[in-house]
Enzyme design. Sequence first.
Site, PDB file in Angstrom:
ATOM      1  N   ASP A 108     -12.399   1.985  10.890  1.00  0.00           N
ATOM      2  CA  ASP A 108     -12.989   2.035   9.545  1.00  0.00           C
ATOM      3  C   ASP A 108     -13.434   0.640   9.108  1.00  0.00           C
ATOM      4  OD1 ASP A 108     -13.881   3.206   7.209  1.00  0.00           O
ATOM      5  OD2 ASP A 108     -11.924   3.166   6.214  1.00  0.00           O
ATOM      6  N   LYS A 141       0.861  -1.186   0.000  1.00  0.00           N
ATOM      7  CA  LYS A 141       0.000   0.000   0.000  1.00  0.00           C
ATOM      8  C   LYS A 141       0.894   1.231   0.000  1.00  0.00           C
ATOM      9  CE  LYS A 141      -3.923   0.197   2.231  1.00  0.00           C
ATOM     10  NZ  LYS A 141      -4.928   0.649   1.258  1.00  0.00           N
ATOM     11  N   LYS A 179     -15.657  -1.847   7.488  1.00  0.00           N
ATOM     12  CA  LYS A 179     -16.644  -1.798   6.417  1.00  0.00           C
ATOM     13  C   LYS A 179     -16.379  -2.984   5.498  1.00  0.00           C
ATOM     14  CE  LYS A 179     -13.696   1.308   3.706  1.00  0.00           C
ATOM     15  NZ  LYS A 179     -13.609   2.632   3.032  1.00  0.00           N
ATOM     16  N   ASP A 238      -6.181  -2.809   6.745  1.00  0.00           N
ATOM     17  CA  ASP A 238      -6.120  -1.355   6.957  1.00  0.00           C
ATOM     18  C   ASP A 238      -6.358  -0.915   8.384  1.00  0.00           C
ATOM     19  OD1 ASP A 238      -5.461  -1.088   4.358  1.00  0.00           O
ATOM     20  OD2 ASP A 238      -7.233   0.031   3.737  1.00  0.00           O
ATOM     21  N   ALA A 251     -15.499  -3.266   2.457  1.00  0.00           N
ATOM     22  CA  ALA A 251     -14.308  -3.143   1.605  1.00  0.00           C
ATOM     23  C   ALA A 251     -13.023  -3.420   2.366  1.00  0.00           C
ATOM     24  CB  ALA A 251     -14.257  -1.745   0.982  1.00  0.00           C
TER      25      ALA A 251
END
Length: 399
Positions: free
Chosen positions: A154, A52, A156, A172, A158
């Site tokens: 975060d 990333k 979610k 992430d 995805a």
Amino acid sequence: MAPQPGQGGRVMRSGRVLGDGRYVLDRCLGNGGMGHVWLALDRTLDKPVAIKLLDMHRIRQRNRRPALTEDMHARFEKEWQSMARIDSPYVVAIRDRGEDAGQVYLVMDYVDGNSLATYMGEGVSLTLEQTVRWSVQVCEGLADASDVEVVHRDIKPANIMINERGNAKIVDFGLARLLDMSETRGAGAGATWQYAAPERWDNQPGDHLSDLYSLGCVMYEMLTGNPPFSSRDGDILSIGAMHLRRMPVPPPKVRRGVPEKLSELVMNLLAKKPEHRPQHARAVIRRIRQVEHTPVAGADGSGPLVPADAFHVNTDYVERIQELERRIRELRLRNPESHPSVVEARFELAELTGRSGDSRGAADRFENLGEDCKRYFGPGDPRALDAFDAMARWIASPS
């Protein structure tokens, strides 16, 4: 794959080398507001990894705050060390970090699979077995992160990857804190904020209970096919107002076949005040497990069963379901969707789904299979008719 711009317009191409020659970029796996994710080869270990790259130049341009990039760089160094402390089979491991021409990057294990977002959405829900399996695994990852005092912020679809073995892995961890330093939200942030806890909308940093609220949003979508709150025009502020002041319609009133205990758990996770939610991910796991049922077999193979009208997950079928999912994935890699082996395996998986206690999931699988067979072979083909007959049978079944 087209070249991707990097720092100051610097182009990232396949074959580019990072980390003093250790990592060779292969292809771009995806783009985001902070940079790109690449598949790469780790020459030292001779294995694929995901890299990333955070594009600090782009972030500086977007926010028009030169100092922000330096702040984020310092935060990045702190966050990657926190992420690397997480030791969990359900969290994608961070292996290394570095910098190249103004781009800082993380090296993490490569997950051969797809995000949870590709499995659902726009009214498409999961089976009960998938919902229980992946929810428990995400909870295990959150619990392991909480043990080392790391919060995701975060959660979610995805950011939940489903690997080739059909297991969930969270990606992430910690990167949302870098985005929190931004003064503005990009247009792509709307999907993320569909899963944000009320306290996050009140500009609080959030903690592990905020992650559990986000998990509740994800589980709601698993069960119903849609997040608990959405806006037709994608208005983020409207979604925020709903998170702050409204409770969603309970899942059983949106879609048939949701066990009451699972619905109660999801609604508890979506409590507006953090203290009213389950207080730890492992407590959530225990409540999810209540949906599972293992028959106690007698000498003749019989045993007590749950009531006929109680939707559940029969654990006797879980391994067979997962094995069939893996076999279908392998068959699809070698054959077209219309190949008899793929169609036959999908029939078997749909039937096992019903036998496991999820009649709604079986009906959905057979309906999708019937529509596909109509497209492959024609509406009068026996395989299409058999699929629709099976769909009707499971719709009529009480459980």
